[in-house]
Design an enzyme around this catalytic site. Structure first.
Site, mmCIF file in Angstrom:
data_model
loop_
_atom_site.group_PDB
_atom_site.id
_atom_site.type_symbol
_atom_site.label_atom_id
_atom_site.label_comp_id
_atom_site.label_asym_id
_atom_site.label_seq_id
_atom_site.Cartn_x
_atom_site.Cartn_y
_atom_site.Cartn_z
ATOM 1 N N HIS A 1 -9.459 -7.753 11.700
ATOM 2 C CA HIS A 1 -8.535 -8.378 10.742
ATOM 3 C C HIS A 1 -9.138 -9.521 9.944
ATOM 4 C CE1 HIS A 1 -5.929 -5.930 13.206
ATOM 5 N NE2 HIS A 1 -5.102 -5.938 12.180
ATOM 6 N N LEU A 2 -10.366 -9.926 10.280
ATOM 7 C CA LEU A 2 -11.044 -10.916 9.416
ATOM 8 C C LEU A 2 -11.077 -10.405 7.979
ATOM 9 C CD1 LEU A 2 -14.360 -12.265 10.994
ATOM 10 C CD2 LEU A 2 -12.360 -13.537 10.259
ATOM 11 N N GLY B 1 0.828 -1.203 0.000
ATOM 12 C CA GLY B 1 0.000 0.000 0.000
ATOM 13 C C GLY B 1 0.862 1.252 0.000
ATOM 14 N N THR C 1 4.364 1.137 1.939
ATOM 15 C CA THR C 1 5.396 0.324 1.279
ATOM 16 C C THR C 1 5.841 0.988 -0.030
ATOM 17 O OG1 THR C 1 4.335 -1.606 2.211
ATOM 18 C CG2 THR C 1 5.865 -2.006 0.407
ATOM 19 N N ARG D 1 -8.728 2.429 6.952
ATOM 20 C CA ARG D 1 -7.902 3.582 7.350
ATOM 21 C C ARG D 1 -8.644 4.881 7.050
ATOM 22 N NH1 ARG D 1 -2.506 2.660 8.872
ATOM 23 N NH2 ARG D 1 -2.237 0.799 7.638
ATOM 24 N N ILE E 1 -6.239 -3.566 1.200
ATOM 25 C CA ILE E 1 -7.697 -3.704 1.250
ATOM 26 C C ILE E 1 -8.365 -2.328 1.245
ATOM 27 C CG2 ILE E 1 -7.655 -5.914 2.484
ATOM 28 C CD1 ILE E 1 -8.542 -4.290 5.020
ATOM 29 N N ASP E 2 -7.577 -1.262 1.483
ATOM 30 C CA ASP E 2 -8.181 0.062 1.669
ATOM 31 C C ASP E 2 -8.600 0.754 0.364
ATOM 32 O OD1 ASP E 2 -7.513 -0.447 4.303
ATOM 33 O OD2 ASP E 2 -5.742 0.841 4.297
HETATM 34 O O1 F6P Z 1 -4.052 -0.711 5.575
HETATM 35 C C1 F6P Z 1 -4.719 -1.912 5.780
HETATM 36 C C2 F6P Z 1 -5.302 -1.978 7.155
HETATM 37 O O2 F6P Z 1 -5.969 -3.212 7.317
HETATM 38 C C3 F6P Z 1 -6.231 -0.820 7.535
HETATM 39 O O3 F6P Z 1 -7.505 -0.946 6.956
HETATM 40 C C4 F6P Z 1 -6.191 -0.898 9.028
HETATM 41 O O4 F6P Z 1 -6.428 0.358 9.626
HETATM 42 C C5 F6P Z 1 -4.758 -1.311 9.296
HETATM 43 O O5 F6P Z 1 -4.275 -1.932 8.126
HETATM 44 C C6 F6P Z 1 -4.596 -2.245 10.464
HETATM 45 O O6 F6P Z 1 -3.234 -2.394 10.699
HETATM 46 P P1 F6P Z 1 -2.603 -3.456 11.701
HETATM 47 O O7 F6P Z 1 -2.614 -4.772 10.981
HETATM 48 O O8 F6P Z 1 -1.253 -2.931 11.954
HETATM 49 O O9 F6P Z 1 -3.496 -3.518 12.898
#
Ligand code: F6P
Length: 343
Positions: A267-268, A98, A101, A167, A122-123
């Site tokens: 995170h699902l 993303g 990176t 995000r 995914i954002d």
């Molecule tokens: O950027 C992808 C993302 O899943 C966001 O939607 C979310 O805010 C963030 O990463 C969560 O990050 P981490 O895995 O560090 O909790």
């Protein structure tokens, strides 16, 4: 994506391919630089995640290292990456990720490395590409969760608040909210007024619909408010959003008296087998990245534009975030079918 890069590079060009595990770690931890062969990528198509592992804390320009006193401090490991790339005689470095990176990738490009970018998050918040791979799979998971929440919301006459990731961009909440039939969608691009959210819930109740589904993007905020962070950003760590769903849920229950429950999908949304759309996009992006490398078109990122895979400067992709247009067609369509954004 990794599969298509490896296959196209070997089958088309006969190249030798290496994978750096856990982001750039392979460049300064020898055991983490691994050869990738046709065998290494056999059977990975339906697997989610990445066979190379990843980290959001591995920026070589500000690498977190524990000092003698046990405190974490940043060190600049970028020269190690550059030196290793040169020793390995790398002809091209394909970097997948993303905006974070890809910003690191751009710094390495400026430092002279032959970088090609591939957008994956995914954002869906990268400018210069209509979509990033990973988004469609997350959208499926989020929509499926909203579908399932409907059943229990309806049986118990409850308000169910579903907090989704994304995000600072409201894409997952907006698209899953529309696809899953949410009654209210709160996104960071449209500050909300909780009274308007409650008005919508009460109006539904007056019409005999005693349950409601409220989808909240993790960075949504009320007018004049700011996004809620579980953990603030630190020097080399980006902040962790989360928890706004509980705040919204409490405010709804307090004001409407309707029994309210909150689900934070978390995170699902980042797991599971990739959707056919993402498999296809990952394959197309991977092949295009190899082609860019073969043409020595470095500093470019593969992107989807009007349904076609094209190359765009990485610089343009990371210049700004791609956010939901509050006046755009998606929001217009959602409002036309009665979805409230609390504005
Ligand atoms: O950027 C992808 C993302 O899943 C966001 O939607 C979310 O805010 C963030 O990463 C969560 O990050 P981490 O895995 O560090 O909790």
């Amino acid at each position: 994506m990794i599969r298509s890069v490896v296959k196209a590079a070997i089958l088309r060009h006969g190249w030798e391919i290496w994978g750096s595990e856990d982001s750039f770690d392979g460049f300064f931890k020898p055991e983490k630089m691994v050869p990738l062969t046709l065998d290494s990528v056999r059977g990975i198509l339906p697997r989610g995640g990445t066979i190379l592992g990843t980290t959001s804390q591995g920026n070589p320009f500000r690498y977190p290292v524990r000092n003698a006193k046990g405190k974490i401090e940043s060190q600049d490991y970028s020269q190690k990456v550059i030196d290793k790339a040169r020793t390995m005689n790398l002809d091209g470095l394909i970097v997948i990720g993303g905006d974070g990176t890809l910003s690191i990738a751009y710094e390495f490009f400026q430092a002279g490395l032959p970088v090609i970018g591939v957008p994956k998050t995914i954002d869906k918040d990268l400018l210069a590409t209509e979509i990033t791979f990973g988004f469609d799979t997350a959208l499926h998971t989020a929509t499926d969760a909203i579908d399932k929440i409907h059943t229990t919301a309806e049986s118990h006459d409850r308000v169910m608040v579903v907090e989704l990731m994304g995000r600072n961009a409201g894409w997952i909440a907006l698209e899953a909210g529309i696809s899953g039939g949410a009654d209210v969608i709160l996104i960071p691009e449209i500050p909300f007024d909780i009274e308007k959210v409650c008005e919508k819930i009460q109006q539904r109740a007056r019409n005999g619909r005693r349950f409601s589904i409220v989808v909240v993007a993790e960075a949504a905020a009320s007018s004049g408010g700011t996004p809620l962070y579980r953990q603030r950003a630190e020097e080399n760590l980006s902040g962790k959003l989360g928890g706004v769903g509980f705040v919204v849920g409490e405010m709804i229950q307090e004001r409407t008296g309707v029994d309210t429950r909150v689900l934070v999908l978390g995170h699902l949304q980042r797991g599971g087998s990739p959707s056919p759309f993402d498999r296809l996009l990952g394959t197309r992006f991977g092949v295009a990245a190899v082609e860019l490398a073969s043409q020595e078109r470095f500093g470019q990122m593969v992107a989807l534009k009007c349904g076609k895979v094209e190359a765009v400067p990485i610089k343009d992709a990371i210049a700004r975030q791609r956010l939901v247009d509050p006046e755009g067609e998606y929001v217009h369509a959602a409002k036309a079918i009665g979805i409230s954004f609390g504005d």
